[in-house]
Scaffold this motif. Structure first.
Motif, short mmCIF file in Angstrom:
data_model
loop_
_atom_site.label_atom_id
_atom_site.label_comp_id
_atom_site.label_asym_id
_atom_site.label_seq_id
_atom_site.Cartn_x
_atom_site.Cartn_y
_atom_site.Cartn_z
N THR A 1 -69.46 -4.66 -22.70
CA THR A 1 -68.14 -4.73 -22.06
C THR A 1 -68.28 -4.47 -20.57
OG1 THR A 1 -67.82 -2.42 -22.56
CG2 THR A 1 -66.85 -4.00 -24.09
N LEU A 2 -67.60 -5.29 -19.81
CA LEU A 2 -67.60 -5.14 -18.36
C LEU A 2 -66.16 -4.95 -17.92
CD1 LEU A 2 -70.10 -7.99 -17.50
CD2 LEU A 2 -70.49 -5.57 -17.12
N PRO A 3 -65.93 -4.22 -16.85
CA PRO A 3 -64.56 -3.95 -16.42
C PRO A 3 -63.91 -5.11 -15.67
CG PRO A 3 -66.11 -2.88 -14.96
CD PRO A 3 -66.92 -3.54 -16.03
N ILE A 4 -64.65 -6.17 -15.48
CA ILE A 4 -64.09 -7.31 -14.76
C ILE A 4 -63.36 -8.20 -15.78
CG2 ILE A 4 -64.71 -9.33 -13.38
CD1 ILE A 4 -67.24 -7.58 -12.53
N ASP A 5 -62.22 -8.72 -15.35
CA ASP A 5 -61.39 -9.48 -16.27
C ASP A 5 -61.84 -10.94 -16.28
OD1 ASP A 5 -59.42 -10.22 -17.96
OD2 ASP A 5 -57.79 -10.07 -16.49
N PHE A 6 -63.01 -11.17 -16.86
CA PHE A 6 -63.62 -12.49 -16.80
C PHE A 6 -62.73 -13.63 -17.30
CE2 PHE A 6 -67.59 -9.87 -16.86
CZ PHE A 6 -68.08 -10.29 -15.64
N PRO A 7 -62.06 -13.47 -18.45
CA PRO A 7 -61.31 -14.62 -18.97
C PRO A 7 -60.20 -15.10 -18.05
CG PRO A 7 -61.52 -12.88 -20.63
CD PRO A 7 -62.00 -12.30 -19.34
N HIS A 8 -59.72 -14.22 -17.15
CA HIS A 8 -58.60 -14.63 -16.30
C HIS A 8 -59.02 -15.15 -14.94
CE1 HIS A 8 -56.43 -12.15 -19.34
NE2 HIS A 8 -55.70 -13.24 -19.30
N ILE A 9 -60.30 -15.33 -14.75
CA ILE A 9 -60.75 -15.95 -13.50
C ILE A 9 -60.62 -17.46 -13.66
CG2 ILE A 9 -62.70 -16.28 -11.94
CD1 ILE A 9 -63.69 -13.48 -12.72
N GLU B 1 -73.79 -3.49 -6.70
CA GLU B 1 -72.50 -2.91 -6.34
C GLU B 1 -71.67 -3.91 -5.52
OE1 GLU B 1 -71.27 1.46 -4.61
OE2 GLU B 1 -73.36 0.91 -4.79
N GLU B 2 -72.33 -4.57 -4.61
CA GLU B 2 -71.64 -5.57 -3.79
C GLU B 2 -71.18 -6.74 -4.66
OE1 GLU B 2 -70.61 -7.45 0.07
OE2 GLU B 2 -70.74 -5.42 -0.72
N LEU B 3 -72.02 -7.16 -5.58
CA LEU B 3 -71.65 -8.25 -6.50
C LEU B 3 -70.40 -7.86 -7.30
CD1 LEU B 3 -72.23 -10.92 -8.02
CD2 LEU B 3 -73.79 -9.61 -9.50
N ASP B 4 -70.41 -6.64 -7.82
CA ASP B 4 -69.27 -6.18 -8.62
C ASP B 4 -67.99 -6.18 -7.80
OD1 ASP B 4 -71.14 -5.79 -10.55
OD2 ASP B 4 -71.13 -3.60 -10.47
N SER B 5 -68.11 -5.73 -6.54
CA SER B 5 -66.88 -5.64 -5.74
C SER B 5 -66.36 -7.03 -5.40
CB SER B 5 -67.09 -4.78 -4.50
OG SER B 5 -68.10 -5.29 -3.71
N VAL B 6 -67.24 -8.00 -5.21
CA VAL B 6 -66.79 -9.37 -4.95
C VAL B 6 -66.07 -9.93 -6.19
CG1 VAL B 6 -67.59 -11.74 -4.51
CG2 VAL B 6 -68.49 -9.85 -3.15
N PHE B 7 -66.63 -9.71 -7.37
CA PHE B 7 -65.97 -10.18 -8.59
C PHE B 7 -64.64 -9.46 -8.79
CE2 PHE B 7 -67.99 -13.13 -11.59
CZ PHE B 7 -69.07 -13.52 -10.84
N ALA B 8 -64.62 -8.17 -8.58
CA ALA B 8 -63.39 -7.41 -8.80
C ALA B 8 -62.32 -7.86 -7.82
CB ALA B 8 -63.66 -5.92 -8.64
#
Ligand code: HPA
Ligand code: ZN
Length: 386
Positions: free
Chosen positions: A37-45, A375-382
């Motif tokens: 599980t990842l905290p990024i809301d992938f399905p809604h991108i 960390e930078e990748l995560d913040s760009v996705f978020a």
């Protein structure tokens, strides 16, 4: 030297409030656990958003032949400057020769193009042009292959090649904030003795490159031919990679692992013909540096829509996306990402994240750098969440 440009404090601050952060640091399970599980809301991108995300995201490039970044305009400029005769009348005529039928038909043109490189400044100019282009694609770390035998066979000194590339690399680090490493590749159509002599000639510059690789014509040149030179490189503390399973059979991938003891497989797409090998690659989390546009240009696949990246990801493999020879194959790393996702609608936002994240996990850098880039990748996705 070679510090990443990511400022961890800035990355932390730019993470939107209310979005739970991913655990930082390389995650050894990412490729093995598709249910993580990842905290990024992938399905809604959304799809357009995803394509923009792919462009904006920080990424590492792990499979790029620097001689394959030589654009036709620069080839002609260097040919003029150095008085080298080319078998092509113009930039357009050269471009028209970029209609390849297989790996060898490409290599013939690629080696002709590299013949214009004579001075340290030429190697510097070629690499600098690539670094600028890579930074434009948000590449934060790149491990560039170079083919010294292509140049030493023409009487160019090893020091000229390495010093020129190293000068551009240091400038890219200071002016572009790009992290750069060099990997020396042996040409597999030449003998192992030639490779041994090449490694010996490069040893005075040992601190300027981090590993060795194996490229050029694959068929008929199995990895086992280079067992001794890879053993010697390993003793010297160098990282080991090899092209295998681009045109060659799965047995070449096995030999690269078992005989050469490589840490990454370059291409490797033919592994799917051997299910036991696929299971092993997944189990060992062995990275594959895949190059989609290259595979289509060299007819490994009939089109991007026929590429097997979805199957490789579904099998839990640690796949990365790279440009190989961007000046010859019609695009740099972002073109590879975007065209791949445009051609394969079944690839998801989660797949995009995994491919980008894998690029850092598979890089030959320390865990601290991996953590900063992740960390930078995560913040760009978020930040791109709707
Ligand atoms: N395969 C093998 N050798 C190469 C390649 C490639 O795609 N590009 C440059 N040398
Ligand atoms: Zn390659």
């Amino acid at each position: 030297m070679q510090k990443p440009r990511i400022d961890s404090r800035r990355a932390r601050e730019s993470f939107p409030a209310g979005v739970r952060r991913l655990k930082v640091g390389p995650n050894p399970d990412l490729c093995l656990d598709p249910a993580m599980t990842l905290p990024i809301d992938f399905p809604h991108i959304s799809r357009p958003h995803l394509l923009q995300l792919l462009r904006d995201a920080p990424k590492a490039e792990l499979h790029i032949h620097i001689e394959g970044s030589l654009e036709p305009e620069l080839i002609f400029e260097l040919a003029r400057r150095n008085g080298v005769a080319l078998p092509y009348a113009s930039v357009d005529a050269l471009r028209q020769a970029y209609a390849f039928t297989n790996l060898q038909s490409f290599l013939d043109v690629y080696y002709a193009g590299a013949s214009v490189l004579i001075t340290e400044d030429d190697f510097d100019a070629m690499a600098w042009a690539y670094f600028r282009r890579a930074a434009h694609d948000n590449v934060v770390h790149t491990e560039i292959f170079f083919d010294p035998q292509t140049h030493t066979a023409r009487g160019i000194d090893m020091g000229v090649v390495i010093r020129g590339l190293d000068r551009a690399a240091r400038r890219a680090e200071s002016e572009l904030g790009l992290s750069v490493r060099l990997i020396l590749c042996f040409l597999r159509h030449l003998s192992e003795d030639d490779a041994l002599a090449t490694l010996a000639a490069a040893m005075p510059y040992r601190d300027r490159f981090i590993g060795v690789g194996l490229d050029s014509s694959e068929m008929g040149h199995p990895p086992g031919k280079f067992e001794r030179v890879f053993a010697r490189a390993r003793e010297a503390g160098l990282h080991l990679v090899a092209h295998a399973g681009e045109e060659g059979p799965p047995a070449y991938i096995r030999a690269a692992l078992d005989v050469l003891k490589v840490q990454r497989i370059d291409h490797g797409v033919r592994c799917v013909e051997d299910p036991e090998l696929v299971a092993r690659l997944a189990r060992e989390r062995m990275p594959l540096t895949v190059c989609p546009l290259s595979n289509v240009k060299l007819r490994v696949f009939d089109g991007l829509d026929r590429h097997n990246i979805p199957a490789l990801l579904a099998a839990g493999l640690c796949v990365t996306v790279n440009s190989d020879d961007p000046a010859y194959f019609g695009g740099y790393v972002n073109d590879n990402f975007v065209q791949l996702f445009e051609s394969l609608p079944q690839l998801t936002a989660r797949d995009a994240y995994a491919l980008l994240r894998n690029s850092f996990d598979a890089a030959f850098v320390d865990d601290e750098d991996k953590a900063l880039w992740t960390e930078e990748l995560d913040s760009v996705f978020a930040a791109h969440e709707p």
